[in-house]
Motif scaffolding. Structure first.
Motif, PDB file in Angstrom:
ATOM      1  N   GLU A  71      46.786  20.077  36.733  1.00 34.25           N
ATOM      2  CA  GLU A  71      46.933  18.789  37.409  1.00 34.25           C
ATOM      3  C   GLU A  71      45.818  18.553  38.422  1.00 34.25           C
ATOM      4  O   GLU A  71      45.651  17.442  38.921  1.00 34.25           O
ATOM      5  N   ILE A  72      45.051  19.621  38.701  1.00 34.59           N
ATOM      6  CA  ILE A  72      43.959  19.538  39.677  1.00 34.59           C
ATOM      7  C   ILE A  72      42.612  19.408  38.984  1.00 34.59           C
ATOM      8  O   ILE A  72      41.763  18.599  39.382  1.00 34.59           O
ATOM      9  N   VAL A  73      42.396  20.229  37.937  1.00 37.04           N
ATOM     10  CA  VAL A  73      41.143  20.208  37.166  1.00 37.04           C
ATOM     11  C   VAL A  73      41.484  20.296  35.682  1.00 37.04           C
ATOM     12  O   VAL A  73      42.531  20.823  35.307  1.00 37.04           O
ATOM     13  N   PRO A  74      40.597  19.815  34.805  1.00 35.15           N
ATOM     14  CA  PRO A  74      40.880  19.869  33.365  1.00 35.15           C
ATOM     15  C   PRO A  74      40.627  21.224  32.730  1.00 35.15           C
ATOM     16  O   PRO A  74      41.036  21.463  31.599  1.00 35.15           O
ATOM     17  N   ARG A  75      39.933  22.118  33.438  1.00 33.75           N
ATOM     18  CA  ARG A  75      39.596  23.423  32.890  1.00 33.75           C
ATOM     19  C   ARG A  75      40.246  24.527  33.711  1.00 33.75           C
ATOM     20  O   ARG A  75      39.846  24.780  34.862  1.00 33.75           O
ATOM     21  N   VAL A  76      41.246  25.180  33.120  1.00 28.95           N
ATOM     22  CA  VAL A  76      41.910  26.311  33.768  1.00 28.95           C
ATOM     23  C   VAL A  76      41.776  27.528  32.860  1.00 28.95           C
ATOM     24  O   VAL A  76      42.194  27.500  31.700  1.00 28.95           O
ATOM     25  N   VAL A  77      41.181  28.565  33.390  1.00 29.05           N
ATOM     26  CA  VAL A  77      40.873  29.777  32.646  1.00 29.05           C
ATOM     27  C   VAL A  77      41.889  30.863  32.994  1.00 29.05           C
ATOM     28  O   VAL A  77      42.255  31.016  34.161  1.00 29.05           O
ATOM     29  N   MET A  78      42.333  31.610  31.992  1.00 29.19           N
ATOM     30  CA  MET A  78      43.192  32.769  32.230  1.00 29.19           C
ATOM     31  C   MET A  78      42.341  34.023  32.257  1.00 29.19           C
ATOM     32  O   MET A  78      41.646  34.329  31.288  1.00 29.19           O
ATOM     33  N   ASP A  79      42.364  34.726  33.367  1.00 28.14           N
ATOM     34  CA  ASP A  79      41.671  36.015  33.461  1.00 28.14           C
ATOM     35  C   ASP A  79      42.605  37.078  32.890  1.00 28.14           C
ATOM     36  O   ASP A  79      43.482  37.598  33.573  1.00 28.14           O
ATOM     37  N   CYS A  80      42.400  37.378  31.631  1.00 29.40           N
ATOM     38  CA  CYS A  80      43.343  38.221  30.889  1.00 29.40           C
ATOM     39  C   CYS A  80      43.230  39.694  31.235  1.00 29.40           C
ATOM     40  O   CYS A  80      44.140  40.477  30.914  1.00 29.40           O
ATOM     41  N   THR A  81      42.134  40.093  31.865  1.00 26.81           N
ATOM     42  CA  THR A  81      41.947  41.509  32.197  1.00 26.81           C
ATOM     43  C   THR A  81      42.236  41.822  33.668  1.00 26.81           C
ATOM     44  O   THR A  81      42.932  42.789  33.967  1.00 26.81           O
ATOM     45  N   HIS A  82      41.745  41.008  34.594  1.00 26.89           N
ATOM     46  CA  HIS A  82      42.066  41.284  35.996  1.00 26.89           C
ATOM     47  C   HIS A  82      43.558  41.112  36.277  1.00 26.89           C
ATOM     48  O   HIS A  82      44.089  41.695  37.224  1.00 26.89           O
ATOM     49  N   SER A  83      44.229  40.317  35.465  1.00 25.01           N
ATOM     50  CA  SER A  83      45.658  40.090  35.689  1.00 25.01           C
ATOM     51  C   SER A  83      46.506  41.313  35.340  1.00 25.01           C
ATOM     52  O   SER A  83      47.691  41.358  35.679  1.00 25.01           O
ATOM     53  N   VAL A  84      45.927  42.303  34.653  1.00 25.27           N
ATOM     54  CA  VAL A  84      46.681  43.528  34.367  1.00 25.27           C
ATOM     55  C   VAL A  84      46.252  44.673  35.286  1.00 25.27           C
ATOM     56  O   VAL A  84      46.602  45.834  35.066  1.00 25.27           O
ATOM     57  N   GLN A  85      45.509  44.345  36.330  1.00 23.39           N
ATOM     58  CA  GLN A  85      45.132  45.345  37.324  1.00 23.39           C
ATOM     59  C   GLN A  85      46.351  45.895  38.059  1.00 23.39           C
ATOM     60  O   GLN A  85      47.384  45.220  38.179  1.00 23.39           O
ATOM     61  N   ARG A  86      46.170  47.092  38.600  1.00 23.28           N
ATOM     62  CA  ARG A  86      47.107  47.656  39.564  1.00 23.28           C
ATOM     63  C   ARG A  86      46.275  48.065  40.774  1.00 23.28           C
ATOM     64  O   ARG A  86      45.819  49.195  40.862  1.00 23.28           O
ATOM     65  N   PRO A  87      46.077  47.117  41.709  1.00 26.89           N
ATOM     66  CA  PRO A  87      45.114  47.327  42.794  1.00 26.89           C
ATOM     67  C   PRO A  87      45.418  48.564  43.631  1.00 26.89           C
ATOM     68  O   PRO A  87      46.548  48.779  44.072  1.00 26.89           O
ATOM     69  N   GLY A  88      44.383  49.363  43.845  1.00 30.96           N
ATOM     70  CA  GLY A  88      44.495  50.514  44.722  1.00 30.96           C
ATOM     71  C   GLY A  88      45.375  51.638  44.212  1.00 30.96           C
ATOM     72  O   GLY A  88      45.690  52.565  44.963  1.00 30.96           O
ATOM     73  N   SER A  89      45.764  51.590  42.948  1.00 30.30           N
ATOM     74  CA  SER A  89      46.716  52.583  42.443  1.00 30.30           C
ATOM     75  C   SER A  89      46.044  53.840  41.911  1.00 30.30           C
ATOM     76  O   SER A  89      46.729  54.786  41.513  1.00 30.30           O
ATOM     77  N   GLY A  90      44.722  53.872  41.913  1.00 26.97           N
ATOM     78  CA  GLY A  90      44.008  54.977  41.271  1.00 26.97           C
ATOM     79  C   GLY A  90      43.337  55.922  42.241  1.00 26.97           C
ATOM     80  O   GLY A  90      42.233  56.383  41.954  1.00 26.97           O
ATOM     81  N   ASP A  91      43.951  56.204  43.404  1.00 25.70           N
ATOM     82  CA  ASP A  91      43.397  57.144  44.375  1.00 25.70           C
ATOM     83  C   ASP A  91      41.984  56.733  44.772  1.00 25.70           C
ATOM     84  O   ASP A  91      41.009  57.446  44.526  1.00 25.70           O
ATOM     85  N   GLY A  92      41.888  55.569  45.393  1.00 29.84           N
ATOM     86  CA  GLY A  92      40.592  55.037  45.802  1.00 29.84           C
ATOM     87  C   GLY A  92      39.957  54.130  44.783  1.00 29.84           C
ATOM     88  O   GLY A  92      38.852  53.625  44.995  1.00 29.84           O
ATOM     89  N   LYS A  93      40.627  53.901  43.663  1.00 28.11           N
ATOM     90  CA  LYS A  93      40.147  53.005  42.624  1.00 28.11           C
ATOM     91  C   LYS A  93      41.279  52.088  42.191  1.00 28.11           C
ATOM     92  O   LYS A  93      42.455  52.394  42.385  1.00 28.11           O
ATOM     93  N   THR A  94      40.915  50.979  41.574  1.00 26.24           N
ATOM     94  CA  THR A  94      41.916  50.079  41.019  1.00 26.24           C
ATOM     95  C   THR A  94      42.338  50.568  39.632  1.00 26.24           C
ATOM     96  O   THR A  94      41.496  50.867  38.796  1.00 26.24           O
ATOM     97  N   GLY A  95      43.650  50.649  39.428  1.00 28.95           N
ATOM     98  CA  GLY A  95      44.166  51.000  38.119  1.00 28.95           C
ATOM     99  C   GLY A  95      44.433  49.756  37.296  1.00 28.95           C
ATOM    100  O   GLY A  95      44.070  48.637  37.673  1.00 28.95           O
ATOM    101  N   GLY A  96      45.096  49.935  36.171  1.00 30.73           N
ATOM    102  CA  GLY A  96      45.414  48.807  35.316  1.00 30.73           C
ATOM    103  C   GLY A  96      46.008  49.278  34.011  1.00 30.73           C
ATOM    104  O   GLY A  96      46.116  50.481  33.759  1.00 30.73           O
ATOM    105  N   ASP A  97      46.402  48.309  33.171  1.00 30.01           N
ATOM    106  CA  ASP A  97      47.007  48.645  31.886  1.00 30.01           C
ATOM    107  C   ASP A  97      46.530  47.648  30.840  1.00 30.01           C
ATOM    108  O   ASP A  97      47.085  46.566  30.692  1.00 30.01           O
ATOM    109  N   ARG A  98      45.475  48.020  30.111  1.00 26.13           N
ATOM    110  CA  ARG A  98      44.839  47.105  29.172  1.00 26.13           C
ATOM    111  C   ARG A  98      45.709  46.773  27.967  1.00 26.13           C
ATOM    112  O   ARG A  98      45.391  45.851  27.218  1.00 26.13           O
TER     113      ARG A  98
END
Length: 250
Positions: A173-200
């Motif tokens: 409703e704000i802009v005509p182009r909305v992108v889904m970040d399919c990889t950063h959205s599965v991050q687990r921030p800070g969960s990797g002992d000083g690194k960001t984890g995730g589940d691809r």
């Protein structure tokens, strides 16, 4: 309206890596009749740890991205963290990306807008979709001709992100182009002992769910060997799987 597809390694590790990814993107473009935008960062200024790899820096990184554009004809997207980076990055990149943590930084938005390039603003992990009208207004007020918004989940602490796909509808409703970040959205921030984890494992599902909610673009960080990547490895999609995921998606 054809969907925007953005793909590439999280950070510039080497020219060899960039060329390896670019060659695969060109092949996919030819096979599927699409126009993937090449993404990589010359500097990851928001890494979890001070010892984390950040990239080659502005000057060398932009030279490497310019080589990819000249050699392979791919459009380029890269992110900026400081206002002084905008002009130089805008001479190389077709799209300047504002990182999620910085999406309310007025001067950064204005600097990106003044380059005349497309401005892609990643939704802050602390904001709702509706809140993104204000960063868009800042960019447009500074002269941006085209603004995209990117959904990448919300953080509630405890090393995880939650995606509310209703944000896609709200941002459309704000802009005509909305992108889904399919990889950063599965991050687990800070969960990797000083690194960001995730589940691809969930990357393809994130893309399909976003499509159901009307997303007009998809962002995939890819790497030939994610388990040995220098940034965001746990949530990056193996390069060899990108074509399969895009075939299912489009």
């Amino acid at each position: 309206m054809a969907p925007i597809i953005i793909a590439g390694p999280c950070v510039i590790e080497s020219q060899h890596l960039l060329r390896q990814v670019a060659e695969e993107l060109v092949s996919i473009n030819s096979s599927l009749g699409i126009d993937i935008i090449f993404k990589s960062s010359f500097d990851k200024a928001n890494r979890t740890s001070v010892s984390s790899f950040r990239g080659p820096g502005l000057e060398k990184g932009l030279q490497m991205l310019a080589d990819i554009h000249e050699t392979y004809g791919l459009r380029i997207l890269t992110d900026i963290h400081e206002t002084w980076q905008a002009e130089a990055a805008g001479e190389v990149a077709d799209v300047l990306q504002i990182p999620a943590f910085l999406c309310r930084q007025t001067d950064l938005l204005a600097a990106a807008a003044r380059t005349g390039r497309i401005v892609n603003i990643k939704k802050g992990q602390f904001l709702s979709g509706r809140d993104m009208r204000y960063p868009v207004e800042k960019a447009l007020d500074a002269g941006a001709s085209e603004v995209w918004l990117t959904e990448r989940g919300n953080v509630f602490g405890y090393n995880n992100l939650v995606v509310d796909f209703r944000n896609i509808s709200d941002m459309l409703e704000i802009v005509p182009r909305v992108v889904m970040d399919c990889t950063h959205s599965v991050q687990r921030p800070g969960s990797g002992d000083g690194k960001t984890g995730g589940d691809r494992r969930f990357v393809p599902s994130m893309a399909l769910a976003a499509k159901a909610f009307g997303a007009t673009g998809y962002f995939f960080e890819v790497h030939p060997d994610p388990d040995h990547a220098l940034s965001d490895g746990p949530n990056m999609l193996p390069l060899s799987r990108l074509k399969e995921v895009l075939e299912q998606l489009i």
